[in-house]
Design an enzyme around this catalytic site. Sequence first.
Site, PDB file in Angstrom:
ATOM      1  N   CYS A 203       0.053   2.212   9.485  1.00  0.00           N
ATOM      2  CA  CYS A 203      -1.097   2.776   8.771  1.00  0.00           C
ATOM      3  C   CYS A 203      -1.775   1.711   7.939  1.00  0.00           C
ATOM      4  O   CYS A 203      -1.238   0.626   7.737  1.00  0.00           O
ATOM      5  CB  CYS A 203      -0.640   3.905   7.853  1.00  0.00           C
TER       6      CYS A 203
ATOM      7  N   GLY B  59      -4.243   2.069  12.498  1.00  0.00           N
ATOM      8  CA  GLY B  59      -4.079   3.500  12.733  1.00  0.00           C
ATOM      9  C   GLY B  59      -5.392   4.111  13.150  1.00  0.00           C
ATOM     10  O   GLY B  59      -6.393   3.956  12.465  1.00  0.00           O
TER      11      GLY B  59
ATOM     12  N   ASN C 147       1.556   3.478   3.272  1.00  0.00           N
ATOM     13  CA  ASN C 147       1.841   2.786   4.535  1.00  0.00           C
ATOM     14  C   ASN C 147       3.316   2.430   4.551  1.00  0.00           C
ATOM     15  O   ASN C 147       3.810   1.845   3.595  1.00  0.00           O
ATOM     16  CB  ASN C 147       0.980   1.521   4.639  1.00  0.00           C
ATOM     17  N   GLY C 148       3.993   2.778   5.634  1.00  0.00           N
ATOM     18  CA  GLY C 148       5.427   2.500   5.740  1.00  0.00           C
ATOM     19  C   GLY C 148       6.131   3.752   6.188  1.00  0.00           C
ATOM     20  O   GLY C 148       5.504   4.663   6.734  1.00  0.00           O
TER      21      GLY C 148
ATOM     22  N   TYR D 294       2.132  -8.818  15.880  1.00  0.00           N
ATOM     23  CA  TYR D 294       1.277  -7.806  16.494  1.00  0.00           C
ATOM     24  C   TYR D 294       0.424  -6.991  15.521  1.00  0.00           C
ATOM     25  O   TYR D 294      -0.755  -6.781  15.755  1.00  0.00           O
ATOM     26  CB  TYR D 294       2.139  -6.827  17.298  1.00  0.00           C
TER      27      TYR D 294
END
Length: 464
Positions: free
Chosen positions: A1, A27, A105-106, A245
């Site tokens: 995210c 995302g 995020n996570g 990535y």
Amino acid sequence: CGVFGVIGLSDAANFVALGLHALQHRGQEAGGIVAYHPEHGFNSARRFGYVRDNFTKQSLMETLPGPLSIGHVRYSTAGSKGAAIRDVQPFFGEFSMGGAAIAHNGNITNAEELRRELIERGSIFQSSSDSECIIHLMARSLQKQAAERLEDALRRVEGAFSVVAMTRTKLIGVRDPLGVRPLVLGQLGDGWVLSSETCALDIIGAKFVREIEPGEMVVITDKGVESRQPFRPQKSRFCIFEHVYFSRPDSIIGGRSVYETRRQIGVELARENPVDADLVCPVPDSGTPAAIGFAAESGIEFGLGITRNQYMGRTFIEPTEQIRNMGVRLKLNVNRALIEGKRVILVDDSVVRGTTSRKIKDMILDAGAKEVHFRIASPPTAWPCFYGVDTPERDKLLAANMSEDEMCEHLGVDSLRFISLDGLYRAVGVAAGRDPKSPAYCDACFSGEYPVAPRDMVAKGFEL
Ligand code: 5GP
Ligand code: SF4
Ligand code: MG
């Protein structure tokens, strides 16, 4: 995210929409924005789909006035997959001291345990997201101020979190003690910005100030930035896969250009796994910088043998198997004129299920390639990620079930080689390679060594 927040700029939500647009690669399922205005209070909008299709509409943006705003782009890892608007962040809560919103995020590794406990004690959950725990833990805190409540809440939470939160007067940013996910601070005029990545500061012309440190909380008001250390200090373990990535190549992380790191991965890959061939061809877009490095190091010509349709999202991120299966052809096409009769080295960032690689190999052979050699810019992905990247369960991970030779045969290619973990560490700037006693990064999806025990998963029978 991806998370983004702004304080001190009029119509902050406009900047947040732009920032989220630059974080869209993190995302693509959905996005949300919350804004606060002293007269109009808190307002929010949460939508499925791309930021550009939702949050540039005048009518929508006009409903999000004010100088303080945060937003989130969603890529589902925890919670229900696919369509449920109630899982779209930011989450908002009204407490005795006023409202607060959070974007996370996570992935919280003890979220299910916390959720059970909170529900038993009367919390009413609205979503299936792991992140919602944070709001309920804040509500239960006995502290008066939101920042202290958030500290309390996050001390109960395990796993990976980069959180951006806001109250009526504060913008708050926090990273978990290991700093698994990124978060950076920027400045624009009199305003301050928090963002998952620096590429989203660039889009609004904000200056990159610094990274939020692992375990650090910043509380930003009109008086400036205050830094706190709410957690017991630990050695940081940033996600090494962000370099491979996840992050955008034009971002700077850990003081390093992501593009340069990826190019260096290609150099290491060529040194470790040379092969005689006619053409180095990236699997776009994620394999491109590594392919450039591979070609430079090997002296073999670089060519764009595969063209990507820019209007498709990332296949892997589409949550259903069916869409993923169609995805490759919708997204990628082979340039026959370049490929025909050649021995081709294909460079990609990772092999997960192997579905992408198999289809690409078929397309390359159909186009008349003489040989196909895969070179992969990460070690074999043999373990699932529990910290916010959606790798599948072990039984679907090719590398968890096959040796490298078996994978090569399964993919039907002439050779298949991965960069070593040491080679990857060298490429991200650790000259001595991976220190097995104290690795500098999280690399659990490659090594199986999880820096935070995935408590919920272990309770469900996952074997470390
Ligand atoms: P596979 O077809 O092997 O399951 O997927 C590998 C491809 O998915 C790679 O080309 C990679 O670029 C892409 N991909 C997209 N999202 C992710 C992700 O979150 N994790 C990994 N490992 N690969 C991803
Ligand atoms: Fe990153 Fe892999 Fe660790 Fe997940 S398990 S945080 S993808 S290095
Ligand atoms: Mg790819």
